[in-house]
Design a protein around this motif. Structure first.
Motif, PDB file in Angstrom:
ATOM      1  N   UNK A 201       0.809  -1.224   0.000  1.00  0.00           N
ATOM      2  CA  UNK A 201       0.000   0.000   0.000  1.00  0.00           C
ATOM      3  C   UNK A 201       0.838   1.268   0.000  1.00  0.00           C
ATOM      4  N   UNK A 202       2.153   1.147   0.218  1.00  0.00           N
ATOM      5  CA  UNK A 202       3.030   2.316   0.215  1.00  0.00           C
ATOM      6  C   UNK A 202       3.578   2.629  -1.174  1.00  0.00           C
ATOM      7  N   UNK A 203       3.257   1.822  -2.149  1.00  0.00           N
ATOM      8  CA  UNK A 203       3.792   2.031  -3.491  1.00  0.00           C
ATOM      9  C   UNK A 203       3.225   3.302  -4.117  1.00  0.00           C
ATOM     10  N   UNK A 204       4.012   3.892  -5.024  1.00  0.00           N
ATOM     11  CA  UNK A 204       3.539   5.072  -5.769  1.00  0.00           C
ATOM     12  C   UNK A 204       2.258   4.749  -6.520  1.00  0.00           C
ATOM     13  N   UNK A 205       2.183   3.522  -7.050  1.00  0.00           N
ATOM     14  CA  UNK A 205       1.030   3.111  -7.845  1.00  0.00           C
ATOM     15  C   UNK A 205      -0.260   3.182  -7.029  1.00  0.00           C
ATOM     16  N   UNK A 206      -0.204   2.663  -5.785  1.00  0.00           N
ATOM     17  CA  UNK A 206      -1.379   2.673  -4.927  1.00  0.00           C
ATOM     18  C   UNK A 206      -1.721   4.096  -4.481  1.00  0.00           C
ATOM     19  N   UNK A 207      -0.716   4.870  -4.130  1.00  0.00           N
ATOM     20  CA  UNK A 207      -0.973   6.229  -3.662  1.00  0.00           C
ATOM     21  C   UNK A 207      -1.633   7.073  -4.754  1.00  0.00           C
ATOM     22  N   UNK A 208      -1.157   6.908  -6.001  1.00  0.00           N
ATOM     23  CA  UNK A 208      -1.741   7.687  -7.087  1.00  0.00           C
ATOM     24  C   UNK A 208      -3.161   7.223  -7.382  1.00  0.00           C
ATOM     25  N   UNK A 209      -3.393   5.898  -7.353  1.00  0.00           N
ATOM     26  CA  UNK A 209      -4.742   5.378  -7.599  1.00  0.00           C
ATOM     27  C   UNK A 209      -5.732   5.937  -6.582  1.00  0.00           C
ATOM     28  N   UNK A 210      -5.307   6.025  -5.332  1.00  0.00           N
ATOM     29  CA  UNK A 210      -6.200   6.545  -4.294  1.00  0.00           C
ATOM     30  C   UNK A 210      -6.383   8.048  -4.430  1.00  0.00           C
ATOM     31  N   UNK A 211      -5.324   8.755  -4.849  1.00  0.00           N
ATOM     32  CA  UNK A 211      -5.448  10.199  -5.017  1.00  0.00           C
ATOM     33  C   UNK A 211      -6.521  10.535  -6.049  1.00  0.00           C
ATOM     34  N   UNK A 212      -6.631   9.693  -7.095  1.00  0.00           N
ATOM     35  CA  UNK A 212      -7.646   9.918  -8.130  1.00  0.00           C
ATOM     36  C   UNK A 212      -8.915   9.115  -7.860  1.00  0.00           C
ATOM     37  N   UNK A 213      -8.994   8.494  -6.673  1.00  0.00           N
ATOM     38  CA  UNK A 213     -10.181   7.775  -6.189  1.00  0.00           C
ATOM     39  C   UNK A 213     -10.586   6.598  -7.074  1.00  0.00           C
ATOM     40  N   UNK A 214      -9.620   6.009  -7.759  1.00  0.00           N
ATOM     41  CA  UNK A 214      -9.918   4.823  -8.560  1.00  0.00           C
ATOM     42  C   UNK A 214     -10.370   3.663  -7.679  1.00  0.00           C
ATOM     43  N   UNK A 215      -9.835   3.593  -6.460  1.00  0.00           N
ATOM     44  CA  UNK A 215     -10.226   2.513  -5.558  1.00  0.00           C
ATOM     45  C   UNK A 215     -11.710   2.589  -5.190  1.00  0.00           C
ATOM     46  N   UNK A 216     -12.259   3.800  -5.156  1.00  0.00           N
ATOM     47  CA  UNK A 216     -13.666   3.980  -4.793  1.00  0.00           C
ATOM     48  C   UNK A 216     -14.604   3.694  -5.970  1.00  0.00           C
ATOM     49  N   UNK A 217     -14.050   3.570  -7.175  1.00  0.00           N
ATOM     50  CA  UNK A 217     -14.868   3.292  -8.354  1.00  0.00           C
ATOM     51  C   UNK A 217     -15.026   1.792  -8.607  1.00  0.00           C
ATOM     52  N   UNK A 218     -14.282   0.973  -7.868  1.00  0.00           N
ATOM     53  CA  UNK A 218     -14.318  -0.478  -8.069  1.00  0.00           C
ATOM     54  C   UNK A 218     -15.420  -1.125  -7.248  1.00  0.00           C
ATOM     55  N   UNK A 219     -15.822  -2.339  -7.674  1.00  0.00           N
ATOM     56  CA  UNK A 219     -16.635  -3.183  -6.830  1.00  0.00           C
ATOM     57  C   UNK A 219     -16.025  -4.591  -6.867  1.00  0.00           C
ATOM     58  N   UNK A 220     -16.410  -5.491  -5.946  1.00  0.00           N
ATOM     59  CA  UNK A 220     -15.756  -6.805  -5.859  1.00  0.00           C
ATOM     60  C   UNK A 220     -15.712  -7.546  -7.195  1.00  0.00           C
ATOM     61  N   UNK A 221     -14.551  -8.129  -7.483  1.00  0.00           N
ATOM     62  CA  UNK A 221     -14.357  -8.872  -8.717  1.00  0.00           C
ATOM     63  C   UNK A 221     -13.975  -8.011  -9.899  1.00  0.00           C
ATOM     64  N   UNK A 222     -13.747  -6.711  -9.667  1.00  0.00           N
ATOM     65  CA  UNK A 222     -13.418  -5.789 -10.748  1.00  0.00           C
ATOM     66  C   UNK A 222     -11.945  -5.400 -10.695  1.00  0.00           C
ATOM     67  N   UNK A 223     -11.401  -5.065 -11.879  1.00  0.00           N
ATOM     68  CA  UNK A 223     -10.031  -4.569 -11.980  1.00  0.00           C
ATOM     69  C   UNK A 223      -9.993  -3.442 -13.001  1.00  0.00           C
ATOM     70  N   UNK A 224      -9.124  -2.471 -12.752  1.00  0.00           N
ATOM     71  CA  UNK A 224      -8.899  -1.382 -13.695  1.00  0.00           C
ATOM     72  C   UNK A 224      -7.408  -1.332 -13.997  1.00  0.00           C
ATOM     73  N   UNK A 225      -7.081  -1.167 -15.266  1.00  0.00           N
ATOM     74  CA  UNK A 225      -5.681  -1.093 -15.689  1.00  0.00           C
ATOM     75  C   UNK A 225      -5.400   0.293 -16.240  1.00  0.00           C
ATOM     76  N   UNK A 226      -4.283   0.868 -15.796  1.00  0.00           N
ATOM     77  CA  UNK A 226      -3.938   2.219 -16.228  1.00  0.00           C
ATOM     78  C   UNK A 226      -2.433   2.372 -16.355  1.00  0.00           C
ATOM     79  N   UNK A 227      -2.047   3.376 -17.115  1.00  0.00           N
ATOM     80  CA  UNK A 227      -0.642   3.771 -17.194  1.00  0.00           C
ATOM     81  C   UNK A 227      -0.413   4.882 -16.181  1.00  0.00           C
ATOM     82  N   UNK A 228       0.578   4.685 -15.318  1.00  0.00           N
ATOM     83  CA  UNK A 228       0.994   5.706 -14.372  1.00  0.00           C
ATOM     84  C   UNK A 228       2.023   6.575 -15.080  1.00  0.00           C
ATOM     85  N   UNK A 229       1.692   7.846 -15.292  1.00  0.00           N
ATOM     86  CA  UNK A 229       2.510   8.722 -16.126  1.00  0.00           C
ATOM     87  C   UNK A 229       2.855  10.018 -15.395  1.00  0.00           C
ATOM     88  N   UNK A 230       3.952  10.649 -15.838  1.00  0.00           N
ATOM     89  CA  UNK A 230       4.305  11.952 -15.309  1.00  0.00           C
ATOM     90  C   UNK A 230       5.745  12.026 -14.842  1.00  0.00           C
TER      91      UNK A 230
END
Length: 345
Positions: A201-230
């Motif tokens: 949970x300390x990874x940059x990937x997780x921190x950025x996903x939470x900053x953009x609230x991607x974790x709140x857009x999921x429901x059980x059994x779902x996955x989202x794939x993205x490019x971490x850029x910048x």
């Protein structure tokens, strides 16, 4: 096809001259063009070992000793550090060359395997991956309810081109970043992955996903794939002012879903979608590759784009051969050759 064939047995379909070149020529394999020495005496119909770009040829393997002087990179694999030469797209005498051709006997084969045989393991080759911007630790293997994100290039699908042209596909810009998968398990716990690993949970990937609230857009059994850029990621080749995600795929229970079914909010973070008529799959494979060459301005004004990924709409039947090649991802890509050569990729 569950994983990329970095090295495979392929048949040379044509040999083409290079204007003004006395010692080199072009060998055609599938949809690839590879500059080779005339002293190899290659001819159409020859079966050879074809190495795709991104292949790392280990320095410790004597079969690749001659390549090491061309440059080396080091990659961490588990607890091991491996150094070797990485195959990249180059331009020689005005011709793009992608990959490497070696004779099968140079790799130690005493027989000729069938065309298409995956010999990556026997060739002792790895896919080179740039360092992860983790800021955390690897805590397990990839175990998300989706496939890993590694779309095949159109050059490997020439045998299926006539079928591909009949299919409906959504063209999207391929964005250069660190591929990341975020998923929610049946208990509602969120996991983050990059390449083959689950990260903490300390990874940059997780921190950025939470900053953009991607974790709140999921429901059980779902996955989202993205490019971490910048900044700080992949040399920030797109010159973005800040880190952000570009969503390119959403999955439910190992099934990839079309963009119009994505949860609210995810389309706002998506990779740019291109005009389906302008980027319809027509002409020849060479025509499409040439059209993508020089693509720019879809992510950052006036800057080259990495390429295009075509996502097949899910309500279509594919032949068994094409389905095996694409896997559950049901997509393929063309990389912008100008982007590759400009960035030494």
């Amino acid at each position: 096809m569950s994983s990329r064939k970095l090295v495979s047995v392929q048949e040379i379909t044509n040999i083409e001259p290079i204007e003004g070149a006395d010692r080199i020529e072009v060998a055609r394999i599938l949809g690839w063009r590879v500059v080779v020495g005339k002293d190899m005496h290659l001819k159409p119909g020859d079966r050879v070992a074809y190495f795709e770009t991104d292949s790392l040829l280990p320095a410790y393997d004597p079969r690749y000793k001659a390549f090491q002087a061309r440059g080396q990179k080091t990659m961490i694999v588990g607890s091991m550090e491996i150094t070797g030469h990485v195959l990249r797209t180059v331009k020689l005498r005005g011709v793009y060359s992608q990959g490497l051709i070696m004779r099968l006997d140079e790799l130690g084969f005493r027989y000729t395997p069938p065309v298409g045989t995956d010999i990556t393991d026997k060739a002792n080759v790895l896919k080179y991956e740039e360092p992860l911007p983790m800021g955390g630790a690897q805590i397990g293997r990839f175990d998300a309810p989706c496939s890993k994100s590694d779309a095949p290039r159109l050059q490997t699908l020439t045998d299926h081109w006539d079928e591909i042209k009949t299919l409906k596909a959504v063209p999207t810009v391929k964005v250069d970043g660190a591929s990341t998968t975020l998923s929610m398990d049946e208990r509602g716990q969120v996991h983050v992955y990059s390449r083959n690993w689950e990260l903490d949970s300390m990874s940059s990937n997780m921190r950025l996903a939470k900053r953009f609230q991607l974790d709140k857009m999921l429901w059980p059994g779902m996955a989202v794939q993205f490019e971490l850029c910048g900044p700080g990621i992949q040399s920030n080749r797109l010159k973005l002012p800040a880190q952000r995600p570009f969503v390119f795929a959403v999955w439910k229970d190992h099934h990839k879903i079309d963009r119009d079914q994505w949860p609210t909010g995810m389309p706002n973070l998506a990779v740019p979608e291109l005009d389906e008529n302008e980027w319809a799959l027509t002409g020849s494979v060479d025509d499409m590759i040439a059209k993508v060459d020089g693509l720019r301005g879809n992510v950052t004004k006036d800057r080259l784009d990495e390429g295009i990924v075509w996502h097949l709409r899910e309500d279509q039947q594919l032949s068994e051969g094409l389905a095996n090649e694409l896997g559950a991802n049901r997509c393929f890509k063309i990389i912008n050759n100008k982007y590759l050569t400009k960035n030494g990729l």
